[in-house]
Design a protein around this motif. Structure first.
Motif, PDB file in Angstrom:
ATOM      1  N   ALA A  53      39.770  11.813  -9.942  1.00  0.00           N
ATOM      2  CA  ALA A  53      40.445  13.194 -10.336  1.00  0.00           C
ATOM      3  C   ALA A  53      39.872  14.310 -10.613  1.00  0.00           C
ATOM      4  CB  ALA A  53      41.531  12.973 -11.373  1.00  0.00           C
ATOM      5  N   GLY A  54      38.853  14.029 -11.691  1.00  0.00           N
ATOM      6  CA  GLY A  54      37.932  15.015 -12.263  1.00  0.00           C
ATOM      7  C   GLY A  54      36.982  15.684 -11.092  1.00  0.00           C
ATOM      8  N   LEU A  55      36.488  14.728 -10.421  1.00  0.00           N
ATOM      9  CA  LEU A  55      35.662  15.263  -9.157  1.00  0.00           C
ATOM     10  C   LEU A  55      36.438  16.116  -8.110  1.00  0.00           C
ATOM     11  CD1 LEU A  55      32.726  14.270  -8.579  1.00  0.00           C
ATOM     12  CD2 LEU A  55      33.767  12.459  -7.115  1.00  0.00           C
ATOM     13  N   SER A  56      37.613  15.519  -7.787  1.00  0.00           N
ATOM     14  CA  SER A  56      38.581  16.331  -6.996  1.00  0.00           C
ATOM     15  C   SER A  56      39.005  17.697  -7.249  1.00  0.00           C
ATOM     16  CB  SER A  56      39.650  15.518  -6.611  1.00  0.00           C
ATOM     17  OG  SER A  56      40.477  16.291  -5.773  1.00  0.00           O
ATOM     18  N   GLU A  75      41.606  -1.569 -10.765  1.00  0.00           N
ATOM     19  CA  GLU A  75      40.380  -1.038 -10.203  1.00  0.00           C
ATOM     20  C   GLU A  75      40.709   0.473  -9.674  1.00  0.00           C
ATOM     21  OE1 GLU A  75      36.631  -1.080  -8.393  1.00  0.00           O
ATOM     22  OE2 GLU A  75      37.461  -2.655  -9.624  1.00  0.00           O
ATOM     23  N   GLY A  76      41.870   0.564  -8.994  1.00  0.00           N
ATOM     24  CA  GLY A  76      42.162   1.914  -8.611  1.00  0.00           C
ATOM     25  C   GLY A  76      42.292   3.087  -9.821  1.00  0.00           C
ATOM     26  N   ALA A  77      42.812   2.402 -10.862  1.00  0.00           N
ATOM     27  CA  ALA A  77      42.979   3.498 -12.090  1.00  0.00           C
ATOM     28  C   ALA A  77      41.705   3.894 -12.632  1.00  0.00           C
ATOM     29  CB  ALA A  77      43.732   2.632 -13.091  1.00  0.00           C
ATOM     30  N   LEU A  78      40.808   2.917 -12.319  1.00  0.00           N
ATOM     31  CA  LEU A  78      39.271   3.305 -12.967  1.00  0.00           C
ATOM     32  C   LEU A  78      38.583   4.381 -12.212  1.00  0.00           C
ATOM     33  CD1 LEU A  78      37.734  -0.195 -14.156  1.00  0.00           C
ATOM     34  CD2 LEU A  78      38.203   2.055 -15.673  1.00  0.00           C
ATOM     35  N   ILE A  79      38.694   3.985 -10.893  1.00  0.00           N
ATOM     36  CA  ILE A  79      38.356   4.812  -9.681  1.00  0.00           C
ATOM     37  C   ILE A  79      39.065   6.224  -9.870  1.00  0.00           C
ATOM     38  CG2 ILE A  79      37.736   5.305  -7.393  1.00  0.00           C
ATOM     39  CD1 ILE A  79      38.071   2.344  -6.931  1.00  0.00           C
ATOM     40  N   PHE A  80      40.284   6.251 -10.318  1.00  0.00           N
ATOM     41  CA  PHE A  80      41.040   7.366 -10.325  1.00  0.00           C
ATOM     42  C   PHE A  80      40.375   8.387 -11.453  1.00  0.00           C
ATOM     43  CE2 PHE A  80      44.482   9.674 -12.615  1.00  0.00           C
ATOM     44  CZ  PHE A  80      44.658  10.733 -11.796  1.00  0.00           C
ATOM     45  N   LEU A  81      40.195   7.691 -12.337  1.00  0.00           N
ATOM     46  CA  LEU A  81      39.560   8.652 -13.502  1.00  0.00           C
ATOM     47  C   LEU A  81      38.428   9.383 -13.089  1.00  0.00           C
ATOM     48  CD1 LEU A  81      40.171   6.089 -16.535  1.00  0.00           C
ATOM     49  CD2 LEU A  81      41.427   8.139 -16.207  1.00  0.00           C
ATOM     50  N   MET A  82      37.627   8.684 -12.333  1.00  0.00           N
ATOM     51  CA  MET A  82      36.337   9.531 -11.774  1.00  0.00           C
ATOM     52  C   MET A  82      36.713  10.441 -10.773  1.00  0.00           C
ATOM     53  SD  MET A  82      32.927   8.202 -12.404  1.00  0.00           S
ATOM     54  CE  MET A  82      32.260   8.102 -10.865  1.00  0.00           C
ATOM     55  N   ALA A  84      35.032  14.765 -18.905  1.00  0.00           N
ATOM     56  CA  ALA A  84      35.418  13.764 -19.932  1.00  0.00           C
ATOM     57  C   ALA A  84      36.257  12.600 -19.439  1.00  0.00           C
ATOM     58  CB  ALA A  84      36.577  14.410 -21.081  1.00  0.00           C
ATOM     59  N   LEU A  85      37.079  12.862 -18.370  1.00  0.00           N
ATOM     60  CA  LEU A  85      37.653  11.770 -17.566  1.00  0.00           C
ATOM     61  C   LEU A  85      36.871  10.793 -17.205  1.00  0.00           C
ATOM     62  CD1 LEU A  85      40.516  13.681 -15.439  1.00  0.00           C
ATOM     63  CD2 LEU A  85      40.807  12.142 -17.365  1.00  0.00           C
ATOM     64  N   ALA A  86      35.490  11.166 -16.511  1.00  0.00           N
ATOM     65  CA  ALA A  86      34.451  10.446 -16.080  1.00  0.00           C
ATOM     66  C   ALA A  86      34.136   9.329 -17.114  1.00  0.00           C
ATOM     67  CB  ALA A  86      33.374  11.123 -15.395  1.00  0.00           C
ATOM     68  N   ALA A  87      33.645  10.086 -18.385  1.00  0.00           N
ATOM     69  CA  ALA A  87      33.233   9.455 -19.584  1.00  0.00           C
ATOM     70  C   ALA A  87      34.481   8.330 -19.955  1.00  0.00           C
ATOM     71  CB  ALA A  87      32.953  10.340 -20.654  1.00  0.00           C
ATOM     72  N   LEU A  88      35.561   8.684 -19.899  1.00  0.00           N
ATOM     73  CA  LEU A  88      36.580   7.739 -20.535  1.00  0.00           C
ATOM     74  C   LEU A  88      36.735   6.745 -19.396  1.00  0.00           C
ATOM     75  CD1 LEU A  88      39.478   7.073 -21.758  1.00  0.00           C
ATOM     76  CD2 LEU A  88      40.382   8.375 -20.113  1.00  0.00           C
ATOM     77  N   GLY A 100      45.988  13.486  -3.537  1.00  0.00           N
ATOM     78  CA  GLY A 100      45.139  12.669  -2.858  1.00  0.00           C
ATOM     79  C   GLY A 100      44.021  11.857  -3.302  1.00  0.00           C
ATOM     80  N   SER A 101      43.614  12.347  -4.570  1.00  0.00           N
ATOM     81  CA  SER A 101      42.797  11.453  -5.263  1.00  0.00           C
ATOM     82  C   SER A 101      43.432  10.350  -6.095  1.00  0.00           C
ATOM     83  CB  SER A 101      41.900  12.273  -6.438  1.00  0.00           C
ATOM     84  OG  SER A 101      42.734  12.773  -7.255  1.00  0.00           O
ATOM     85  N   ALA A 102      44.700  10.538  -6.097  1.00  0.00           N
ATOM     86  CA  ALA A 102      45.470   9.610  -6.772  1.00  0.00           C
ATOM     87  C   ALA A 102      45.998   8.460  -5.910  1.00  0.00           C
ATOM     88  CB  ALA A 102      46.922  10.318  -7.676  1.00  0.00           C
ATOM     89  N   VAL A 103      46.475   8.985  -4.765  1.00  0.00           N
ATOM     90  CA  VAL A 103      46.894   7.873  -3.611  1.00  0.00           C
ATOM     91  C   VAL A 103      45.606   7.143  -3.402  1.00  0.00           C
ATOM     92  CG1 VAL A 103      47.950   7.823  -1.348  1.00  0.00           C
ATOM     93  CG2 VAL A 103      48.867   9.210  -3.098  1.00  0.00           C
ATOM     94  N   GLY A 104      44.478   8.074  -3.143  1.00  0.00           N
ATOM     95  CA  GLY A 104      43.274   7.360  -2.391  1.00  0.00           C
ATOM     96  C   GLY A 104      42.520   6.303  -3.272  1.00  0.00           C
ATOM     97  N   SER A 105      43.027   6.506  -4.537  1.00  0.00           N
ATOM     98  CA  SER A 105      42.279   5.737  -5.671  1.00  0.00           C
ATOM     99  C   SER A 105      42.974   4.152  -5.719  1.00  0.00           C
ATOM    100  CB  SER A 105      42.271   6.197  -7.221  1.00  0.00           C
ATOM    101  OG  SER A 105      41.816   7.286  -7.310  1.00  0.00           O
ATOM    102  N   ILE A 106      44.263   4.441  -5.415  1.00  0.00           N
ATOM    103  CA  ILE A 106      45.337   3.228  -5.285  1.00  0.00           C
ATOM    104  C   ILE A 106      44.916   2.403  -3.865  1.00  0.00           C
ATOM    105  CG2 ILE A 106      47.545   2.260  -5.057  1.00  0.00           C
ATOM    106  CD1 ILE A 106      48.416   4.628  -6.712  1.00  0.00           C
ATOM    107  N   ILE A 107      44.605   3.014  -2.767  1.00  0.00           N
ATOM    108  CA  ILE A 107      44.301   2.327  -1.617  1.00  0.00           C
ATOM    109  C   ILE A 107      42.816   1.948  -1.623  1.00  0.00           C
ATOM    110  CG2 ILE A 107      43.851   2.975   0.792  1.00  0.00           C
ATOM    111  CD1 ILE A 107      45.830   5.132   0.719  1.00  0.00           C
ATOM    112  N   ILE A 108      41.906   2.346  -2.174  1.00  0.00           N
ATOM    113  CA  ILE A 108      40.637   2.091  -2.345  1.00  0.00           C
ATOM    114  C   ILE A 108      40.631   0.838  -3.360  1.00  0.00           C
ATOM    115  CG2 ILE A 108      38.238   2.424  -3.314  1.00  0.00           C
ATOM    116  CD1 ILE A 108      38.773   3.500  -0.245  1.00  0.00           C
ATOM    117  N   GLY A 109      41.517   1.065  -4.322  1.00  0.00           N
ATOM    118  CA  GLY A 109      41.431  -0.019  -5.516  1.00  0.00           C
ATOM    119  C   GLY A 109      41.881  -1.353  -4.758  1.00  0.00           C
ATOM    120  N   LEU A 110      43.016  -1.173  -3.923  1.00  0.00           N
ATOM    121  CA  LEU A 110      43.630  -2.258  -3.468  1.00  0.00           C
ATOM    122  C   LEU A 110      42.784  -3.032  -2.358  1.00  0.00           C
ATOM    123  CD1 LEU A 110      47.286  -1.069  -3.409  1.00  0.00           C
ATOM    124  CD2 LEU A 110      46.431  -3.168  -4.776  1.00  0.00           C
TER     125      LEU A 110
END
Lengths: 288, 237
Positions: A23-26, A14-21, A197-201, A239-249
């Motif tokens: 990372a680009g946003l950040s 879940e975190g990996a998917l959120i990260f793709l969104m 492109a990351l969001a679309a991926l 921050g977005s990488a670590v944040g994604s993992i935290i939110i995903g978990l």
């Protein structure tokens, strides 16, 4: 113990998917200073385009590539025609990107219909592994691997290439980058399109996970991505990488142990972090 | 001699404010020209207008016969302009090395040799080469900023208040560096420190309320206390 291991894998996926969104946003926020609400729409388009291309060619990776290309081109058009006109004007950015979000979300309904379209996982990743009594979804592991590869790729781009050097410098002073003889607008377009492109991926990878694509799937993930960006520190890739993992978990754990709290848990976590560290986990305290 | 850089009656707005209302100046190859004036006179805006960062709405700017008007900043500076801004313009998120690399238009032998020369000119930069630029002192930041302008084959270097905010001992070092630099390239210097301006400059221009009002050899200004009082507020004991 087995459940915890399974939840860990689910949370990381879940975190990996959120990260793709996120990372680009950040990166878009950090370099361009743009609050971008089109990200959820690009996520949806990634999902629809991949399903459509998969139906034509029957190849999952071609479908992913098509989603990435579609996201990149849409991002390029959005930046060149709309966002470029409103750099430095946050209110206008919000209004314009919200407008684009509404139009392009409605457009998928027009093109593909209002009903959800079912989507299968690619056959070679549809199974599970059992390790030490833990059932592991192959597709979730694939998502984690993609997330890690993308994170490594972005980290390399930012810290080891001239493009990344210009991006880091541009975060601080686009004017001075221009004074170095560099056309920063080209990099602005590239970053916006790359983030798109990351969001679309992300959208293309999300659809096989949940089994269908529908026009409302973008908003939920966009909100999660915004939470991650703020939690991790606005404009911080790490921050977005670590944040994604935290939110995903968090989502994985709370949805298992107390599902009614799932939606609120991410917001509560955000409030907790911001009350202790208002600039977010990796944010800088003051930004002009 | 045909001027290397020529500004004819340029007019520049910042938002609704008409900052430059007729700045004209000529700089010959190899000259060190100092722009003087009181705070808010338009000195910094003049440099930013030349570099294309504050595009003028009227007048003409030519560098070595090339019209710079309407040229975006990244193209204007590539005609041969090195810009050293008032706040140094150092990228804190980059290392000292990266700050030099980002300024290099080419990575050919000549450019790399110029970079090495910059490190020889400012040994403090060599010592902190791999360090983040955020850790540099004020003097080191100024040296890095000047060094960045020297890594390319520039025709003219624009330097904005290099002594501002620096300790007197560092100002001396910066002055020495500028004197060395003066032998090699054309300089336009904006400077509030009158002594430094006089020691580096060959000629001066005074800008008052957005207009060039006076120019001549720097010695003339140095000798004329009345002029100094009138336009610069310099009070001699």
């Amino acid at each position: 113990m087995n459940i915890l291991a399974m939840l860990l894998i689910n949370g990381l996926a879940e975190g990996a998917l959120i990260f793709l969104m996120a990372a680009g946003l950040s990166i878009i926020l950090g370099l361009l200073g743009v609050v971008n609400f089109t990200h959820g729409t690009l996520f949806i388009w990634g999902g629809y385009v991949s399903i459509w291309v998969f139906s034509l060619f029957g190849n999952f990776f071609i479908a992913l590539a098509a989603a990435i290309i579609a996201g990149f081109l849409m991002g390029l058009v959005f930046e060149r025609l709309f966002v470029r006109q409103v750099y430095g004007n946050v209110t206008a950015q919000i209004l314009i990107t919200l407008g684009l979000m509404t139009i392009f979300t409605d457009m998928v309904r027009l093109l593909w219909g209002p009903n959800p379209i079912p989507a299968d996982r690619p056959e070679f990743m549809d199974g599970t592994w059992i390790a030490g009594g833990v059932i592991i979804s192959q597709y979730r592991v694939f998502l984690i691997v993609v997330g890690i590869l993308v994170a490594i790729g972005i980290n390399y781009l930012i810290n080891r290439t001239r493009i990344g050097m210009i991006m880091r410098a541009g975060t601080q002073s686009p004017d001075m980058v221009q004074a170095m003889g560099i056309n920063i607008k080209v990099y602005f377009s590239g970053v916006f399109a790359g983030g798109a492109a990351l969001a679309a991926l992300g959208g293309a990878l999300y659809v096989p996970l949940v089994g269908s694509v529908w026009s409302g799937m973008g908003i939920h993930n966009q909100i999660l991505a915004f939470i991650v960006v703020i939690l991790g520190g606005m404009g911080s890739f790490y921050g977005s990488a670590v944040g994604s993992i935290i939110i995903g978990l968090t989502v994985a754990l709370v949805s298992w142990f107390y599902p009614p709290l799932t939606v609120y848990s991410t917001v509560l976590l955000l409030i907790l972090v911001l009350s202790l560290k208002p600039e977010g986990l990796f944010g800088t305290a003051v930004r002009s | 001699m045909k001027p290397l850089l020529e500004l004819k009656d340029i007019s520049t707005f910042i938002g609704p404010f008409h900052i430059l209302q007729g700045v004209s100046l000529e700089v010959s190859p190899g000259e060190a020209v100092v722009i003087l004036g009181r705070n808010g006179a338009g000195k910094t805006t003049t440099l930013r207008s030349i570099a294309g960062l504050q595009p003028p709405s009227g007048g003409a700017i030519t560098l070595d016969g090339i019209n710079l008007m309407g040229m975006p900043p990244y193209k204007a500076v590539k005609q041969g302009i090195g810009y050293v801004p008032e706040d140094y313009g150092i990228f804190d998120l980059l290392t000292v090395e990266e700050n030099l690399l980002i300024a290099m238009w080419k990575d050919d032998k000549e450019t790399l040799a110029r970079k090495e020369k910059v490190l020889d000119l400012f040994p403090a930069l060599k010592e902190s080469y791999k360090r983040p630029a955020a850790t540099l002192s004020g003097g080191q930041r100024q040296m890095l900023s000047i060094g960045r302008a020297l890594v390319n084959e520039n025709k003219v270097i624009l330097i904005d208040e290099p002594s501002k905010g620096l300790a007197p001992i560092i100002v001396e070092k910066v002055r020495d560096a500028l004197l060395k630099l003066k032998d090699e390239t054309t300089i336009i210097l904006v400077e509030q420190n009158f002594d430094m301006a006089c020691s580096v400059g060959d000629r001066f221009y005074i800008i008052n309320e957005g207009r060039t009002v006076l120019n001549g050899p720097i010695q003339e200004l140095y000798d004329d206390e009345e002029l100094q009082r009138k336009y610069l507020g310099v009070v001699t004991a």
